[in-house]
Scaffold this active site. Structure first.
Site, PDB file in Angstrom:
ATOM      1  N   SER A 188       1.271  -1.224   0.098  1.00  0.00           N
ATOM      2  CA  SER A 188      -0.289  -0.250   0.221  1.00  0.00           C
ATOM      3  C   SER A 188       0.775   1.627   0.200  1.00  0.00           C
ATOM      4  O   SER A 188       1.760   1.597   0.660  1.00  0.00           O
ATOM      5  CB  SER A 188      -0.912   0.382   1.903  1.00  0.00           C
ATOM      6  OG  SER A 188      -1.600   1.093   1.383  1.00  0.00           O
ATOM      7  N   LYS A 216      -1.466  -0.565  -4.320  1.00  0.00           N
ATOM      8  CA  LYS A 216      -2.035   0.040  -4.051  1.00  0.00           C
ATOM      9  C   LYS A 216      -1.927   1.008  -4.047  1.00  0.00           C
ATOM     10  O   LYS A 216      -1.127   1.695  -3.186  1.00  0.00           O
ATOM     11  CB  LYS A 216      -2.943  -0.488  -2.596  1.00  0.00           C
ATOM     12  CG  LYS A 216      -4.045   0.163  -2.411  1.00  0.00           C
ATOM     13  CD  LYS A 216      -4.703  -0.490  -0.828  1.00  0.00           C
ATOM     14  CE  LYS A 216      -4.462  -0.089   0.631  1.00  0.00           C
ATOM     15  NZ  LYS A 216      -5.269  -0.929   1.923  1.00  0.00           N
ATOM     16  N   LYS A 249      -3.139   4.734  -2.695  1.00  0.00           N
ATOM     17  CA  LYS A 249      -4.334   5.578  -1.675  1.00  0.00           C
ATOM     18  C   LYS A 249      -4.981   7.067  -2.828  1.00  0.00           C
ATOM     19  O   LYS A 249      -3.694   8.050  -3.394  1.00  0.00           O
ATOM     20  CB  LYS A 249      -3.527   6.646  -0.550  1.00  0.00           C
ATOM     21  CG  LYS A 249      -3.003   5.247   0.536  1.00  0.00           C
ATOM     22  CD  LYS A 249      -4.801   5.107   0.524  1.00  0.00           C
ATOM     23  CE  LYS A 249      -4.186   4.059   1.927  1.00  0.00           C
ATOM     24  NZ  LYS A 249      -5.014   2.350   2.877  1.00  0.00           N
ATOM     25  N   ASP A 263      -7.676   3.333  -3.442  1.00  0.00           N
ATOM     26  CA  ASP A 263      -7.896   2.870  -1.781  1.00  0.00           C
ATOM     27  C   ASP A 263      -7.883   4.324  -1.621  1.00  0.00           C
ATOM     28  O   ASP A 263      -7.165   5.248  -1.178  1.00  0.00           O
ATOM     29  CB  ASP A 263      -7.384   2.416  -0.615  1.00  0.00           C
ATOM     30  CG  ASP A 263      -8.213   2.415   0.747  1.00  0.00           C
ATOM     31  OD1 ASP A 263      -9.319   2.794   0.855  1.00  0.00           O
ATOM     32  OD2 ASP A 263      -7.280   1.620   1.618  1.00  0.00           O
ATOM     33  N   GLU A 269     -11.242   0.996  -3.445  1.00  0.00           N
ATOM     34  CA  GLU A 269     -11.142   0.391  -1.538  1.00  0.00           C
ATOM     35  C   GLU A 269     -12.015   1.779  -1.562  1.00  0.00           C
ATOM     36  O   GLU A 269     -11.221   2.417  -1.136  1.00  0.00           O
ATOM     37  CB  GLU A 269      -9.766  -0.181  -0.750  1.00  0.00           C
ATOM     38  CG  GLU A 269      -9.822  -0.598  -0.167  1.00  0.00           C
ATOM     39  CD  GLU A 269      -9.124  -1.187   0.937  1.00  0.00           C
ATOM     40  OE1 GLU A 269      -7.769  -1.272   0.074  1.00  0.00           O
ATOM     41  OE2 GLU A 269      -8.461  -1.277   2.333  1.00  0.00           O
ATOM     42  N   ASP A 326     -13.452  -1.706   3.397  1.00  0.00           N
ATOM     43  CA  ASP A 326     -12.707  -2.010   4.415  1.00  0.00           C
ATOM     44  C   ASP A 326     -13.173  -1.476   5.634  1.00  0.00           C
ATOM     45  O   ASP A 326     -14.203  -2.426   6.568  1.00  0.00           O
ATOM     46  CB  ASP A 326     -11.444  -1.148   4.266  1.00  0.00           C
ATOM     47  CG  ASP A 326     -10.692  -0.719   4.887  1.00  0.00           C
ATOM     48  OD1 ASP A 326     -10.714  -1.176   6.266  1.00  0.00           O
ATOM     49  OD2 ASP A 326      -9.366  -0.039   4.974  1.00  0.00           O
ATOM     50  N   LYS A 345      -9.549  -7.623   8.460  1.00  0.00           N
ATOM     51  CA  LYS A 345      -8.883  -6.910   9.026  1.00  0.00           C
ATOM     52  C   LYS A 345      -8.864  -7.529  10.560  1.00  0.00           C
ATOM     53  O   LYS A 345      -9.825  -7.334  10.976  1.00  0.00           O
ATOM     54  CB  LYS A 345      -8.304  -5.472   8.971  1.00  0.00           C
ATOM     55  CG  LYS A 345      -7.349  -4.439   8.395  1.00  0.00           C
ATOM     56  CD  LYS A 345      -7.735  -3.129   7.859  1.00  0.00           C
ATOM     57  CE  LYS A 345      -7.191  -2.465   7.167  1.00  0.00           C
ATOM     58  NZ  LYS A 345      -7.490  -1.240   6.756  1.00  0.00           N
ATOM     59  N   GLY A 394      -3.787  -4.216   6.634  1.00  0.00           N
ATOM     60  CA  GLY A 394      -3.050  -3.855   7.610  1.00  0.00           C
ATOM     61  C   GLY A 394      -3.491  -2.688   8.178  1.00  0.00           C
ATOM     62  O   GLY A 394      -4.172  -1.483   7.455  1.00  0.00           O
TER      63      GLY A 394
HETATM   64  O1  OSB Z   1      -7.024   1.447   4.423  1.00  0.00           O
HETATM   65  O2  OSB Z   1      -6.075   0.032   4.831  1.00  0.00           O
HETATM   66  C1  OSB Z   1      -5.619   0.757   4.852  1.00  0.00           C
HETATM   67  C2  OSB Z   1      -3.209   2.776   7.036  1.00  0.00           C
HETATM   68  C3  OSB Z   1      -3.556   2.529   8.247  1.00  0.00           C
HETATM   69  C4  OSB Z   1      -5.109   2.573   7.965  1.00  0.00           C
HETATM   70  C5  OSB Z   1      -6.021   2.404   7.305  1.00  0.00           C
HETATM   71  C6  OSB Z   1      -5.245   1.931   6.210  1.00  0.00           C
HETATM   72  C7  OSB Z   1      -3.824   1.584   5.811  1.00  0.00           C
HETATM   73  C8  OSB Z   1      -3.285   1.084   4.910  1.00  0.00           C
HETATM   74  C9  OSB Z   1      -1.712   0.617   5.067  1.00  0.00           C
HETATM   75  O3  OSB Z   1      -3.624   0.788   3.497  1.00  0.00           O
HETATM   76  C10 OSB Z   1      -1.548  -0.966   5.134  1.00  0.00           C
HETATM   77  C11 OSB Z   1      -0.308  -1.831   5.897  1.00  0.00           C
HETATM   78  O4  OSB Z   1       0.467  -1.563   5.313  1.00  0.00           O
HETATM   79  O5  OSB Z   1      -0.784  -1.965   6.769  1.00  0.00           O
HETATM   80 MG    MG Z   2      -8.733   0.419   3.035  1.00  0.00          MG
END
Ligand code: OSB
Ligand code: MG
Length: 382
Positions: free
Chosen positions: A141, A167, A169, A194, A219, A244, A268, A296
């Site tokens: 990510s 992924k 953002k 995402d 996402e 999510d 998660k 994550g």
């Molecule tokens: O939306 O998946 C998410 C990190 C913190 C809070 C929400 C998210 C994320 C990530 C990072 O996208 C995922 C990771 O590498 O841990």
């Molecule tokens: Mg997410």
């Protein structure tokens, strides 16, 4: 499996403060300093099980925070646990059922007890939950970046490292052009985005413009607590929606699927309240042909180890977000740290979570510590 009670003598709650290598920016904010609690459950033979909280310092992702996690674990869940012994970690769902929400708090304590249970029974956590894989596929990510050049460079680095999907953002004003240039530079990679709840249904036409980029999924485009508008959005765009933030339980997943609010599930462990609930969601997705992957929360090694274990279940059919420890951390609290080779993580063979605790780094990151004895007590919770 045995009918023996899980013996827990005491619990140590440690508060950790750790700085990530780089800030991680999403549509809801940027963070570099993480605080979290490590839960250590210890039995009378001095064996330990380990869990990690995943809530943020502020409630930007969900209602929970580092300190609500501590409050609920210490003042609500541990007293409930103390009321009577359990024989299997699956019993914790029932024990904690009167506690509304607070899934990340539940998951951290439950995860530690799962780890201890596996160690007491001389097996890996993967064996204890019924995992079947020896290696898991992972993606990465990438947070919002200052410039397109920086983003393209990062994507290139991860692709060279072998990550199975990337992924990105996105947020309003930082979406179509970014995706377009990454797709142009890397026409064939597994790519997804995402939005972390940054859009509304009024953006449907705008989001439909993502359809031409052949994304695996988008996402959580809409509100963190929505499954209704997502259903309408899914009917208006081709890109599969993955939820999510909106999914907190098997019940939520069933409703989202029934309403066609998503085609793919991000799981998660913290968000759904633990490994037992995660297994149920997994089983449902597997039986119903719904694609599933493990998300994550910028975890340290203990959280990462739990994510790896759950991803060993057969129904996790898409690469997750569990990247290498070194992606975020200079040092990890487990040994060896999590490494990724050609986009694969090898499942460790040691009992429990399978990684050793690096007590030196754990001590270095600890800013507060509390030991809680587990003798039965008559303290009431009313
Ligand atoms: O939306 O998946 C998410 C990190 C913190 C809070 C929400 C998210 C994320 C990530 C990072 O996208 C995922 C990771 O590498 O841990
Ligand atoms: Mg997410």
């Amino acid at each position: 499996m045995t009918n023996q009670k899980i013996d827990i003598e005491k619990i140590i709650l440690r508060k950790l403060k750790v700085r990530m290598k780089n800030p991680f920016k999403t549509s809801f904010g940027s963070q570099q300093d993480r605080q979290l609690y490590i839960v250590e459950v210890i039995d009378s033979k001095q064996r330990s099980g380990w869990g990690e909280t995943v809530a943020g310092t502020f409630p930007w992702y969900s209602e929970e925070t580092v300190e609500t996690n501590r409050h609920i674990i210490e003042e609500v869940l541990i007293p409930l646990l103390r009321q009577a012994p359990i024989s299997h970690p699956d019993e914790l769902m029932e024990r904690f059922s009167k506690v509304k929400g607070n899934n990340m708090a539940k998951a951290a304590l439950e995860g530690a007890i799962w780890d201890l249970y596996a160690r007491q029974n001389h097996m890996t956590l993967v064996e204890a939950i019924g995992g079947t894989k020896e290696k898991i596929e992972v993606g990465v990510s990438i947070g919002l970046q200052e410039s397109e050049e920086k983003l393209l460079e990062l994507v290139g680095t991860y692709i060279k490292l072998g990550y199975k999907r990337v992924k990105l953002k996105i947020e309003p004003g930082n979406d179509l052009e970014v995706v377009k240039s990454v797709r142009k530079a890397y026409p064939d990679i597994n790519l997804m985005v995402d939005a972390n709840s940054a859009y509304t249904l009024e953006d449907a036409e705008h989001l439909a413009k993502l359809d031409e980029f052949n994304l695996m999924m988008i996402e959580q485009p809409l509100a963190h607590n929505d499954i209704i508008d997502h259903s309408e959005l899914q009917a208006r765009i081709k890109t599969p929606i993955c939820l999510d933030e909106s999914l907190h339980s098997l019940e939520d997943v069933k409703k989202a699927i029934k309403l066609k609010s998503c085609k793919i599930v991000n799981l998660k462990i913290g968000r759904v309240g633990g490994i037992s609930e995660s297994k149920k969601i997994h089983d449902y997705c597997l039986e119903n042909g719904i694609s599933l992957w493990c998300g994550g929360m910028l975890e340290l090694g203990i959280g990462r180890a739990h994510n790896i274990a759950i991803t060993s279940l057969a129904g996790f059919d898409l690469p997750g977000d569990t990247s290498a420890s070194s992606n975020y951390w200079d040092e990890d609290i487990i040994s060896p740290e999590v490494t990724v080779e050609n986009g694969l993580i090898s499942i460790p063979s040691g009992h429990g979570i399978g990684y050793d605790i690096n007590h030196e780094t754990l001590r270095k990151f600890t800013i507060d510590e509390k030991i809680i004895e587990m003798q039965p007590s008559n303290a009431s919770l009313s």
